[in-house]
Scaffold this motif. Structure first.
Motif, PDB file in Angstrom:
ATOM      1  N   ARG A  99       0.829  -1.207   0.000  1.00 59.94           N
ATOM      2  CA  ARG A  99       0.000   0.000   0.000  1.00 59.94           C
ATOM      3  C   ARG A  99       0.866   1.261   0.000  1.00 59.94           C
ATOM      4  N   TYR A 100       1.951   1.230   0.767  1.00 55.91           N
ATOM      5  CA  TYR A 100       2.857   2.377   0.800  1.00 55.91           C
ATOM      6  C   TYR A 100       3.494   2.613  -0.574  1.00 55.91           C
ATOM      7  N   MET A 101       3.923   1.548  -1.234  1.00 62.66           N
ATOM      8  CA  MET A 101       4.533   1.685  -2.555  1.00 62.66           C
ATOM      9  C   MET A 101       3.513   2.199  -3.574  1.00 62.66           C
ATOM     10  N   ARG A 102       2.256   1.773  -3.432  1.00 63.90           N
ATOM     11  CA  ARG A 102       1.200   2.278  -4.315  1.00 63.90           C
ATOM     12  C   ARG A 102       0.972   3.771  -4.055  1.00 63.90           C
ATOM     13  N   TRP A 103       1.013   4.168  -2.786  1.00 61.11           N
ATOM     14  CA  TRP A 103       0.848   5.579  -2.422  1.00 61.11           C
ATOM     15  C   TRP A 103       1.978   6.424  -3.006  1.00 61.11           C
ATOM     16  N   LEU A 104       3.200   5.919  -2.934  1.00 56.89           N
ATOM     17  CA  LEU A 104       4.334   6.649  -3.512  1.00 56.89           C
ATOM     18  C   LEU A 104       4.148   6.851  -5.015  1.00 56.89           C
ATOM     19  N   ARG A 105       3.624   5.836  -5.673  1.00 56.40           N
ATOM     20  CA  ARG A 105       3.412   5.945  -7.115  1.00 56.40           C
ATOM     21  C   ARG A 105       2.317   6.963  -7.432  1.00 56.40           C
ATOM     22  N   GLU A 106       1.218   6.899  -6.661  1.00 56.41           N
ATOM     23  CA  GLU A 106       0.082   7.770  -6.958  1.00 56.41           C
ATOM     24  C   GLU A 106       0.293   9.204  -6.494  1.00 56.41           C
ATOM     25  N   GLU A 107       0.928   9.379  -5.332  1.00 61.28           N
ATOM     26  CA  GLU A 107       1.067  10.710  -4.746  1.00 61.28           C
ATOM     27  C   GLU A 107       2.388  11.392  -5.087  1.00 61.28           C
ATOM     28  N   ARG A 108       3.440  10.622  -5.301  1.00 59.40           N
ATOM     29  CA  ARG A 108       4.768  11.202  -5.531  1.00 59.40           C
ATOM     30  C   ARG A 108       5.334  10.888  -6.923  1.00 59.40           C
ATOM     31  N   GLY A 109       4.630  10.051  -7.664  1.00 59.82           N
ATOM     32  CA  GLY A 109       5.134   9.692  -8.986  1.00 59.82           C
ATOM     33  C   GLY A 109       6.374   8.831  -8.947  1.00 59.82           C
ATOM     34  N   LEU A 110       6.537   8.064  -7.875  1.00 60.25           N
ATOM     35  CA  LEU A 110       7.722   7.224  -7.696  1.00 60.25           C
ATOM     36  C   LEU A 110       7.327   5.760  -7.845  1.00 60.25           C
ATOM     37  N   SER A 111       8.001   5.070  -8.737  1.00 59.51           N
ATOM     38  CA  SER A 111       7.687   3.661  -8.979  1.00 59.51           C
ATOM     39  C   SER A 111       8.950   2.825  -8.790  1.00 59.51           C
ATOM     40  N   PHE A 112       8.807   1.698  -8.105  1.00 58.15           N
ATOM     41  CA  PHE A 112       9.960   0.851  -7.800  1.00 58.15           C
ATOM     42  C   PHE A 112       9.679  -0.578  -8.228  1.00 58.15           C
ATOM     43  N   GLU A 113      10.670  -1.208  -8.817  1.00 55.85           N
ATOM     44  CA  GLU A 113      10.525  -2.576  -9.307  1.00 55.85           C
ATOM     45  C   GLU A 113      10.346  -3.577  -8.172  1.00 55.85           C
ATOM     46  N   ASP A 114      11.101  -3.377  -7.094  1.00 53.29           N
ATOM     47  CA  ASP A 114      11.054  -4.339  -5.989  1.00 53.29           C
ATOM     48  C   ASP A 114      11.483  -3.648  -4.698  1.00 53.29           C
ATOM     49  N   TYR A 115      11.529  -4.419  -3.621  1.00 53.97           N
ATOM     50  CA  TYR A 115      11.881  -3.845  -2.316  1.00 53.97           C
ATOM     51  C   TYR A 115      13.283  -3.260  -2.330  1.00 53.97           C
ATOM     52  N   HIS A 116      14.223  -3.943  -2.930  1.00 52.73           N
ATOM     53  CA  HIS A 116      15.617  -3.493  -2.868  1.00 52.73           C
ATOM     54  C   HIS A 116      15.803  -2.151  -3.588  1.00 52.73           C
ATOM     55  N   GLU A 117      15.038  -1.938  -4.655  1.00 55.14           N
ATOM     56  CA  GLU A 117      15.085  -0.644  -5.327  1.00 55.14           C
ATOM     57  C   GLU A 117      14.484   0.439  -4.442  1.00 55.14           C
ATOM     58  N   LEU A 118      13.399   0.083  -3.744  1.00 49.80           N
ATOM     59  CA  LEU A 118      12.794   1.009  -2.779  1.00 49.80           C
ATOM     60  C   LEU A 118      13.779   1.343  -1.677  1.00 49.80           C
ATOM     61  N   TRP A 119      14.513   0.330  -1.183  1.00 50.17           N
ATOM     62  CA  TRP A 119      15.502   0.567  -0.118  1.00 50.17           C
ATOM     63  C   TRP A 119      16.576   1.547  -0.591  1.00 50.17           C
ATOM     64  N   ARG A 120      17.083   1.344  -1.810  1.00 52.76           N
ATOM     65  CA  ARG A 120      18.137   2.239  -2.301  1.00 52.76           C
ATOM     66  C   ARG A 120      17.650   3.687  -2.333  1.00 52.76           C
ATOM     67  N   TRP A 121      16.427   3.892  -2.788  1.00 51.11           N
ATOM     68  CA  TRP A 121      15.875   5.254  -2.787  1.00 51.11           C
ATOM     69  C   TRP A 121      15.775   5.788  -1.360  1.00 51.11           C
ATOM     70  N   SER A 122      15.362   4.943  -0.433  1.00 48.42           N
ATOM     71  CA  SER A 122      15.131   5.400   0.947  1.00 48.42           C
ATOM     72  C   SER A 122      16.406   5.855   1.632  1.00 48.42           C
ATOM     73  N   VAL A 123      17.561   5.320   1.230  1.00 49.30           N
ATOM     74  CA  VAL A 123      18.817   5.709   1.881  1.00 49.30           C
ATOM     75  C   VAL A 123      19.604   6.725   1.068  1.00 49.30           C
ATOM     76  N   GLU A 124      19.308   6.819  -0.227  1.00 53.25           N
ATOM     77  CA  GLU A 124      19.986   7.820  -1.054  1.00 53.25           C
ATOM     78  C   GLU A 124      19.232   9.142  -1.056  1.00 53.25           C
ATOM     79  N   SER A 125      17.920   9.091  -0.830  1.00 53.97           N
ATOM     80  CA  SER A 125      17.086  10.297  -0.755  1.00 53.97           C
ATOM     81  C   SER A 125      16.425  10.338   0.620  1.00 53.97           C
ATOM     82  N   LEU A 126      17.260  10.487   1.643  1.00 59.75           N
ATOM     83  CA  LEU A 126      16.775  10.402   3.024  1.00 59.75           C
ATOM     84  C   LEU A 126      15.625  11.354   3.297  1.00 59.75           C
TER      85      LEU A 126
END
Length: 660
Positions: free
Chosen positions: A25-52
């Protein structure tokens, strides 16, 4: 039981499991509200630590953090130590606890060796917290004052913590199995105004009166103005020993009928004080703040542990371990928190599993040592009890060996999510652990947590992949300590975490981060085994040794003798009635040689009655190493910080033998 090795695939989430996960649900919210789409968890993790700033800012908005004021920057100062988060905002951790609970639903479900199974609704919890908060105000407790608790894992402890937090007071707790010296070493540092205590407790069918201990705590902490006594072991405890005491019901009555209000405090206002183990000196008093803990726990509970309003969340813990704070955090999701006070192996090893069945537990949290003990005892909770609602098992405290993973899938439930986690009191969270979207492989932790830039470093500070290195955190996290109490210059804080790699948090564990993104923890780096220049953690040795049926527990250390030679003894606890024969020694060595390497084989194997452990159940590798290296025992370890102080005697005697 099936034979598994590290990396063996044991479980994968179904499409339905993935779809209903909070993380989805959080990843869907990021896509709908922030325009951010991630292939998998590890890609989401990289964004979370590179764009704190983007990540933690999105969590603030997604979770709807209640606050006053506003912030210009999510992270005003991106340094370690000294990061400054969400400056200009005011909030209250306790206020968020009550957001998702409806009055009639269960908030707390509890049992102990002294009390039968009971429940407390959200409405009842709110009423009691309000009364306690008003009662504490009557005692003169206000923002910034310290309230300390000598309480077991029972509803009153959670009620009291939430009352303290609601008024901006600072909480700190120890469980009643802590000895006087251990309690005083912790509480006296922070100069508390009020002590909340029980008269005693029951463990393993035996009663432990603590009135004399409470009286000594009173005498030895001069800042205390009032003791509030909760009758737990006895209905009418003798308070004559106490100097200035009142009863728990009297405190409740003094605030009866008061509404529950929340004082919003600055983001970095202290919430509680936790403590390091205290095995080698005065424990560090670790101060963590309302805002940082709130954000970290919202992330951990909802996204990494996947808790929701229909869940019943349990972790076997005491109030002296950070996992108690995580149990409280479970309430942030609207889930019911399940509390158990007593011996997990009494009257037999099914005790906690029966509690799981009786309460409809969905998340069973425990230690790796407990899972291993259940495996050794040969119990089969799934076959005996069914446990139809159980969907997740969490493990922490030490590395869970592959055999422990296999046992859970074979003897508890075939279809469940088993997540092993690793973190620490220092941040009050797990920064390597579970993800409901990823597969479970034996011996592995599924992933690095969102917002936690965990890496493995070599001695020069170079990152490693698929190699064992120091576990470090290279970007700040909101729940990192604000400071250590009494450490005005910050020197002890910096020395504790940043001395090896300036500006980088060194945690003191060995970790391997695999190319796949999963991780393996190999034990404490400060108790490292270094044989012939090859460094290794102790966890893999324990996994091999404790796979021998006759071995119940073990401890290994690597000691440098004055002449420069190395001595690596292995200490084992054997099953009752079993002697350490040449055949058992040979089997232990064979398994170490085959499971680990010939370098791991100890110089000597010694049978001992028990392994020294902290009150939280962790092996005392470093203090034993210090004793065997010639450090006087009183300087190597504080016996008050041990669950079994007499267990050190064997090692003291061995050190004397070595000297002679």
């Amino acid at each position: 039981m099936q034979t598994v090795t590290e990396g063996t695939l044991l479980w994968e989430p179904s499409e339905e499991f993935r779809e209903r996960a909070n993380l989805t649900r959080y990843m869907r919210w990021l896509r709908e509200e922030r325009g951010l789409s991630f292939e998998d968890y590890h890609e989401l993790w990289r964004w979370s630590v590179e764009s704190l700033e983007d990540f933690w800012g999105s969590l603030w908005e997604y979770c709807g953090v209640l606050h006053d004021g506003s912030y210009e920057k999510v992270l005003a100062e991106r340094t370690m130590p000294g990061a400054r988060w969400f400056e200009g905002t005011r909030l209250n951790y306790a206020e968020h606890i009550f957001r998702k609970g409806s009055p009639q639903r269960s908030a707390l479900v509890h049992a102990s060796e002294l009390r039968p199974l009971g429940q407390e609704s959200w409405g009842e919890l709110e009423s009691r917290v309000a009364s306690l908060a008003a009662g504490l105000r009557e005692l003169g407790v206000g923002r910034g004052d310290r309230v300390v608790a000598y309480l077991p894992n029972i509803p009153e402890a959670i009620e009291a913590f939430l009352a303290c937090a609601s008024i901006g007071a600072i909480w700190s707790s120890c469980s009643p199995d802590f000895g006087v010296g251990s309690v005083v070493d912790r509480f006296r540092q922070i100069e508390p105004k009020v002590l909340l205590a029980v008269d005693g407790y029951r463990y393993g069918g035996r009663d432990y009166d603590r009135m004399e201990v409470v009286a000594r705590i009173e005498r030895e902490i001069p800042s205390l103005e009032k003791t509030v006594l909760l009758p737990y072991l006895s209905e009418r405890p003798d308070v004559a020993l106490l100097g200035n005491a009142m009863g728990w019901e009297e405190l409740l009555a003094s605030g009866e009928g008061a509404p529950l209000t929340f004082e919003r405090v600055p983001f970095d206002h202290p919430l509680w004080v936790l403590y390091s183990s205290g095995t080698t000196g005065l424990p560090k008093a670790i101060v963590q703040g309302h805002g940082g803990i709130l954000l970290e726990h919202l992330k951990q509970i909802e996204l990494q542990m996947d808790l929701g309003e229909d869940d019943r969340f349990f972790w076997f813990t005491t109030t002296g371990w950070m996992m108690w704070n995580i149990v409280v955090a479970g309430l942030l999701s609207g889930a019911a928190a399940l509390l158990y006070d007593g011996n997990p192996g009494y009257p037999d090893m099914y005790a906690l599993w029966r509690f799981a069945g009786e309460t409809g537990m969905t998340h069973f949290g425990t230690s790796a040592a407990y899972i291993t003990a259940c495996m050794k005892a040969g119990i089969e909770p799934g076959r005996e009890l069914g446990l139809p609602r159980l969907r997740a098992i969490g493990s922490t405290g030490s590395p869970l060996p592959p055999e422990g993973f296999a046992w859970a899938y074979e003897h508890v439930r075939r279809d469940h999510w088993l997540f092993s986690t690793s973190g620490g009191t220092d941040l009050c969270t797990a920064f390597v652990g579970g993800c409901p979207l990823l597969p479970v492989r034996a011996g592995e932790l599924q992933c690095r947590a969102l917002g936690a830039k965990v890496e493995a470093f070599d001695e020069e500070g170079n990152p490693l992949v698929d190699e064992v290195g120091e576990l470090v955190i290279t970007e700040p996290m909101p729940s990192m300590p604000l400071y250590l109490w009494g450490d005005e210059s910050g020197e002890r804080y910096r020395e504790s975490y940043f001395s090896m790699y300036p500006g980088v948090w060194r945690h003191g564990d060995w970790i391997k981060i695999k190319k796949s993104g999963s991780c393996v923890i190999y034990g404490r780096s400060d108790s490292t085994i270094n044989r012939g220049g090859v460094r290794m953690g102790t966890a893999e040795i324990y996994s091999a040794v404790e796979s021998v049926p006759e071995v119940l527990d073990s401890l290994v250390v690597d000691v440098q003798r004055p002449d420069g030679t190395a001595y690596m003894p292995l200490f084992v606890v054997l099953r009752e009635g079993v002697d350490l024969t040449a055949e058992i020694e040979a089997e232990i060595k064979r398994r170490i040689r085959e499971y680990c390497s010939p370098r791991h084989v100890p110089d000597e194997i010694l049978s001992v009655p028990e392994i020294p452990k902290t009150l939280n159940g962790k092996r005392l590798e470093v203090p034993v190493k210090r004793i065997l290296s010639g450090t006087p025992p009183e300087k190597a370890a504080s016996r008050d910080a041990l669950a079994n102080p007499r267990s050190l005697d064997v090692f003291v005697e061995l050190a004397r033998r070595e000297e002679s």
